[in-house]
Scaffold this motif. Structure first.
Motif, mmCIF file in Angstrom:
data_model
loop_
_atom_site.group_PDB
_atom_site.id
_atom_site.type_symbol
_atom_site.label_atom_id
_atom_site.label_comp_id
_atom_site.label_asym_id
_atom_site.label_seq_id
_atom_site.Cartn_x
_atom_site.Cartn_y
_atom_site.Cartn_z
ATOM 1 N N GLN A 135 0.848 -1.185 0.000
ATOM 2 C CA GLN A 135 0.000 0.000 0.000
ATOM 3 C C GLN A 135 0.890 1.244 0.000
ATOM 4 O OE1 GLN A 135 -3.457 -0.734 0.617
ATOM 5 N NE2 GLN A 135 -4.173 1.354 0.238
ATOM 6 N N SER A 186 -6.488 3.814 -0.129
ATOM 7 C CA SER A 186 -7.081 2.673 -0.824
ATOM 8 C C SER A 186 -8.170 3.075 -1.823
ATOM 9 C CB SER A 186 -7.647 1.685 0.189
ATOM 10 O OG SER A 186 -8.639 2.305 0.986
ATOM 11 N N THR A 231 -6.764 4.894 -7.576
ATOM 12 C CA THR A 231 -6.166 4.057 -8.608
ATOM 13 C C THR A 231 -5.539 4.964 -9.651
ATOM 14 O OG1 THR A 231 -7.676 2.188 -8.295
ATOM 15 C CG2 THR A 231 -6.645 2.397 -10.466
ATOM 16 N N VAL A 274 -3.589 4.972 -13.474
ATOM 17 C CA VAL A 274 -3.160 4.285 -14.693
ATOM 18 C C VAL A 274 -2.477 5.296 -15.602
ATOM 19 C CG1 VAL A 274 -5.061 2.633 -14.544
ATOM 20 C CG2 VAL A 274 -5.321 4.675 -15.959
ATOM 21 N N THR A 279 -1.581 -0.227 -15.426
ATOM 22 C CA THR A 279 -2.101 0.123 -14.105
ATOM 23 C C THR A 279 -0.927 0.226 -13.144
ATOM 24 O OG1 THR A 279 -4.215 -0.998 -14.510
ATOM 25 C CG2 THR A 279 -3.603 -0.598 -12.213
ATOM 26 N N VAL A 322 -1.025 1.994 -9.888
ATOM 27 C CA VAL A 322 -1.494 1.828 -8.515
ATOM 28 C C VAL A 322 -2.955 1.399 -8.576
ATOM 29 C CG1 VAL A 322 -1.924 2.959 -6.303
ATOM 30 C CG2 VAL A 322 0.090 3.587 -7.655
ATOM 31 N N GLU A 323 -3.291 0.301 -7.897
ATOM 32 C CA GLU A 323 -4.658 -0.212 -7.889
ATOM 33 C C GLU A 323 -5.175 -0.226 -6.458
ATOM 34 O OE1 GLU A 323 -7.050 -4.013 -9.774
ATOM 35 O OE2 GLU A 323 -5.053 -4.337 -8.938
ATOM 36 N N LYS A 324 -6.190 0.585 -6.209
ATOM 37 C CA LYS A 324 -6.774 0.712 -4.876
ATOM 38 C C LYS A 324 -5.694 0.960 -3.829
ATOM 39 C CE LYS A 324 -10.747 -2.208 -6.013
ATOM 40 N NZ LYS A 324 -11.499 -3.439 -5.710
ATOM 41 N N ARG A 371 1.352 -1.602 -8.332
ATOM 42 C CA ARG A 371 1.300 -2.780 -9.190
ATOM 43 C C ARG A 371 2.378 -2.802 -10.264
ATOM 44 N NH1 ARG A 371 -1.230 -6.257 -6.093
ATOM 45 N NH2 ARG A 371 -3.410 -5.729 -5.635
ATOM 46 N N ASN A 372 2.829 -1.652 -10.727
ATOM 47 C CA ASN A 372 3.718 -1.654 -11.882
ATOM 48 C C ASN A 372 4.445 -0.319 -11.961
ATOM 49 O OD1 ASN A 372 4.949 -2.458 -14.300
ATOM 50 N ND2 ASN A 372 3.052 -3.335 -15.110
ATOM 51 N N GLU A 422 -8.065 7.873 -10.660
ATOM 52 C CA GLU A 422 -9.458 7.516 -10.412
ATOM 53 C C GLU A 422 -9.681 7.356 -8.912
ATOM 54 O OE1 GLU A 422 -9.578 3.928 -12.605
ATOM 55 O OE2 GLU A 422 -9.685 4.893 -14.575
ATOM 56 N N THR A 442 -12.645 6.240 -5.709
ATOM 57 C CA THR A 442 -13.934 5.678 -5.300
ATOM 58 C C THR A 442 -14.507 6.412 -4.089
ATOM 59 O OG1 THR A 442 -12.797 4.021 -3.934
ATOM 60 C CG2 THR A 442 -13.366 3.395 -6.203
#
Length: 558
Positions: A326, A330, A333, A335, A365, A367-369, A373-374, A410, A412
């Motif tokens: 993390q 959270s 995200t 991309v 992607t 960062v995811e939540k 990630r990459n 993005e 949430t």
């Protein structure tokens, strides 16, 4: 009998590049030393038109054309080769540097002239690569073996693509008239002592071949329209404001009415800023409007996720080894998608088909939540990520490195603008602050990712509003800059707005200026630090502007 269709001159030049590449691959070798294991040639054909007006008159009406060449020559193998950072090709060598080849291509479509120019550059690059390879092998004697050291260069499947021609019209008479007319609007406001209306049209045709078999022809166009002005506050602080528009087609630029409205807004904001009070340095909650939020993510996060930042002795490596952990709240995200040309009807500057290393641009992607990630990757591998995702980018004939394209944030955890403002007021009250801040516009920013300085970033806000916690009243203020440490800043985001905003522009780094976009919602930060901006004490012009005496008098109401 019908005449045979004329061959595309781009393909004639591409064939010439491929022929010279094959000759070098088969024959280029210094006795008793290694031959290049990889070669690539790139030609960029630049065609630019530019018009600039000030004070109601044209100051610049020009165009230029040039062709720039880049040769990548590598000695060794994919696992360990001669590659070094840009600018170190001749480090500590006093041999063979008395002449440097010109990295220019012929404007005439002459295959022989193009091959000759490439031949000379290739010879220089091969000798440099051989020197660096031997030097790196020698340095390895003193280094502890690292079993996790990634390869020097990624293996990629060859691509073949020829893009149809892209038109680049330029209605010079229209832009000359509009630039004159809009720039003349500033004459009625002599307090704004300098201003400019600039229109640009850029087309880049790119030819690329490599010994892996890649053959590419791509064309990109980018039009720009910029309205800017400068003034001074009574205390001497220099103030600037602008509106910038970008589009891949001439028709995509704003119409005359919208350009006039943009100029009127610049005038209105600068006159207001001149009268706005300067505020002291501030630490507390703030809302960053979408464009300002985008600059924060670009500087504080995006640059630190570029693959080349994860290695090298001089890099801070903020996110190295953090994959799967993390790193952000959270609800966020991130991309990066160079394949996206438009968003909500608006063009994105960072769109492209293939990067400067011949790899197809890919959505990644990052960062995811909140979990990393990459990375953004060119052909320089990173531990755990051995393939490029098409982000090796550069300007002109500079060496490509991993760079952002269209960075999209993005969320949430979205609330309405009204709710976001109320959350700002509530947080300011909780911290015992008399006010919070809303930063509605920003000129850009910069960041330091190296390990020989502080891991920090800076943003230059333009329209900053102080929000009174008792009344909710907004007051325009000036005189501060955003500063902070990246991880601290982005991890103090409490919530975001519902609507994403687009920040189109150019990003500068070691591989030059490349077009980019950042898409992000407004963000409420629990704490942000603003330091005092550079204080100008210069006097404004002593005499009034000559235009002031010719401006129509404003009738005063009785």
């Amino acid at each position: 009998m019908a005449a045979a269709p004329a061959q595309d001159p781009r393909l004639v030049l591409l064939d010439a590049m491929a022929s010279e590449l094959t000759r070098s691959q088969q024959q280029l070798k210094l006795q008793s030393h290694e031959a290049p294991y990889f070669l690539s040639y790139q030609l960029k054909d630049y065609d630019q038109q530019v018009i600039a007006a000030r004070y109601g008159a044209i100051f610049l009406d020009d165009g230029y054309r040039e062709r720039r060449l880049y040769v990548d020559s590598r000695v060794g193998g994919y696992d360990f080769d001669s590659s070094v950072a840009e600018g170190l090709d001749f480090s500590f060598s006093t041999k063979g540097t008395s002449y440097t080849s010109r990295k220019e291509g012929p404007l005439d479509d002459s295959p022989l002239a193009l091959r000759t120019a490439l031949w000379l550059i290739t010879d220089e690059k091969y000798k440099s690569a051989l020197f660096q390879y031997l030097k790196k092998k020698g340095e390895d004697v003193y280094s502890v073996e690292d079993p996790k050291r990634p390869p020097s260069f990624s293996k990629e499947k060859p691509s073949s693509f020829v893009q149809p021609r892209v038109a680049n019209p330029f209605d010079r008479e229209r832009w000359l008239k509009l630039s004159r007319d809009v720039s003349a609007l500033f004459n009625a406001h002599p307090e704004l002592f300098d201003s400019e209306v600039r229109v640009t049209a850029d087309k880049v045709t790119r030819l690329f071949v490599s010994t892996e078999g890649t053959r590419l022809v791509t064309e990109e166009t980018l039009y720009g329209l910029h309205v800017s002005a400068v003034t001074r506050a009574p205390d001497g602080q220099l103030l600037d404001d602008s509106r910038d528009f970008y589009a891949p087609t001439e028709a995509g630029l704003p119409d005359d009415t919208r350009v006039r409205e943009a100029a009127a807004k610049v005038i209105e904001e600068l006159l207001a800023l001149r009268q706005a009070p300067a505020i002291d340095p501030y630490t507390g909650p703030a809302i960053l409007a979408p464009e300002a939020s985008g600059v924060l993510f670009h500087e504080a996060v995006g640059h630190r996720l570029e693959g080349d930042r994860q290695d090298g002795d001089n890099e801070g490596k903020t996110f190295k080894g953090q994959v799967g952990r993390q790193v952000l709240p959270s609800f966020l995200t991130i991309v990066d998608d160079p394949t996206q040309r438009m968003l909500a009807g608006e063009p994105l500057n960072g769109f492209y088909l293939f990067d400067e290393e011949g790899v197809k641009g890919q959505k990644v992607t990052l960062v995811e939540k909140g979990v990393l990630r990459n990375y953004l990757l060119g052909r320089r591998p990173v531990e755990g990520f051995l393939q490029s995702n098409g982000h090796g980018r550069s300007q002109g004939n500079l060496k490509p490195v991993a760079r952002m394209a269209n960075l999209i944030v993005e969320s949430t955890k979205q609330v309405s603008d009204a709710k976001l403002k109320q959350m700002l007021i509530d947080e300011a009250k909780r911290q015992g602050k008399p006010y919070g801040l809303i930063i509605r516009d920003i000129t850009g920013g910069n960041t330091n990712t190296s390990n020989y300085g502080y891991q920090a970033f800076k943003g230059v806000p333009r329209m900053v509003y102080r929000v009174d916690v008792k009344t909710g009243q907004e007051t325009l203020v000036r005189g501060v800059e955003i500063v902070g440490t990246p991880l601290s800043a982005v991890n103090r985001i409490l919530a975001t707005g519902q609507k994403q905003g687009i920040f189109n522009g150019f990003c500068g780094a070691e591989s030059g200026n490349v077009p980019v976009s950042t898409v992000a919602p407004a963000a409420l930060l629990q704490e942000i630090e603003l330091q005092r901006a550079v204080e100008g004490k210069d006097r404004p012009p002593i005499l009034s502007s000559p235009a002031a005496s010719q401006a129509p008098a404003v009738q005063q109401k009785p």
